[in-house]
Design an enzyme around this catalytic site. Structure first.
Site, PDB file in Angstrom:
ATOM      1  N   GLY A  16       0.749  -1.160   0.169  1.00  0.00           N
ATOM      2  CA  GLY A  16      -0.078   0.025   0.117  1.00  0.00           C
ATOM      3  C   GLY A  16       0.901   1.247  -0.114  1.00  0.00           C
ATOM      4  N   LYS A  17       1.961   1.205  -0.283  1.00  0.00           N
ATOM      5  CA  LYS A  17       3.027   2.219  -0.038  1.00  0.00           C
ATOM      6  C   LYS A  17       2.718   3.518  -1.430  1.00  0.00           C
ATOM      7  CE  LYS A  17       6.653  -0.497  -2.160  1.00  0.00           C
ATOM      8  NZ  LYS A  17       5.785  -1.596  -2.292  1.00  0.00           N
ATOM      9  N   THR A  37      10.023   5.850 -12.212  1.00  0.00           N
ATOM     10  CA  THR A  37      11.396   5.271 -12.592  1.00  0.00           C
ATOM     11  C   THR A  37      11.391   4.015 -13.311  1.00  0.00           C
ATOM     12  OG1 THR A  37      11.413   4.082 -10.470  1.00  0.00           O
ATOM     13  CG2 THR A  37      12.560   6.334 -10.475  1.00  0.00           C
ATOM     14  N   HIS A  52      -1.403   2.348 -12.894  1.00  0.00           N
ATOM     15  CA  HIS A  52      -0.960   3.312 -11.982  1.00  0.00           C
ATOM     16  C   HIS A  52      -1.387   4.884 -12.539  1.00  0.00           C
ATOM     17  CE1 HIS A  52       0.848   1.125  -8.557  1.00  0.00           C
ATOM     18  NE2 HIS A  52       1.614   0.440  -9.658  1.00  0.00           N
ATOM     19  N   ARG A  56      -3.877   7.801 -11.070  1.00  0.00           N
ATOM     20  CA  ARG A  56      -3.609   9.296 -10.433  1.00  0.00           C
ATOM     21  C   ARG A  56      -4.403  10.241 -11.217  1.00  0.00           C
ATOM     22  NH1 ARG A  56       1.609   7.268 -11.619  1.00  0.00           N
ATOM     23  NH2 ARG A  56       1.596   8.308 -14.016  1.00  0.00           N
TER      24      ARG A  56
END
Length: 182
Positions: A16-17, A37, A52, A56
């Site tokens: 969950g970071k 990265t 991902h 966002r």
């Protein structure tokens, strides 16, 4: 929170970071830079990247920076309120693909920590904790594990706050927990 918070979010895979880092960044100003990265080498990794991106909001500007993190933090400072770097262990992988010279990589780790420390905006960095397992059987894997540990230590020292995520639960480990109950 301040305008120049420096936060390291650590955890294992799927802890969950990344989600926690995104949640932290929401309240840190409208000019948001996401520094990715990851270099996709197969379809599965590309699918992860695409997922991902969808997570966002459109308020994020994304930079794909596989290696030059310190330079990116320094050069993009005028256009960011918050910069989220995800993730340092993939960054190390990219560095190791260029060279296995540990002193050279250590210099880049030191440069990164200094760039984080000096950034005039908030910086959130995401990294995996890979040193909690067994000692790898080959030299390259041991070098990677050692460099990841050194990176996490250097960046944690440069940050105001370090958060360890476990099963989706963020636990602040720096500054240490202080009991505020009477």
């Amino acid at each position: 929170m301040t305008d120049t918070d420096k936060i390291l979010v650590l955890g294992g895979c799927r802890s969950g970071k990344s989600n926690h880092a995104l949640q932290l960044a929401k309240g840190m100003g409208p000019r948001r830079l996401f520094v990715a990265t990851c270099v996709p080498h197969d379809d599965e990794m590309q699918a992860r990247i695409d997922r991902h991106r969808r997570e966002r909001s459109a308020t994020w500007r994304t930079l794909e920076i596989p290696v030059n993190l310190a330079e990116t933090i320094n050069s993009h400072s005028p256009v960011a309120d918050v910069m989220l770097v995800d993730c340092l262990t993939l960054w190390l992988n990219n560095l190791l693909m260029q060279t296995q010279d540990a002193p050279q990589i250590q210099r880049q780790i030191d440069d990164l920590a200094e760039a984080v420390r000096m950034a005039p905006h908030s910086v959130i960095l995401v990294s995996n904790e890979v040193g909690a397992g067994i000692v790898p059987e080959n030299r390259l894997a041991r070098l990677y594990r050692d460099l990841a540990g050194w990176t996490n230590q250097a960046v944690a020292a440069a940050c105001d706050r370090v958060v360890w995520t476990i099963a989706g639960i963020p636990v602040t480990i720096k500054p240490p927990f202080q009991n505020t109950a009477p």
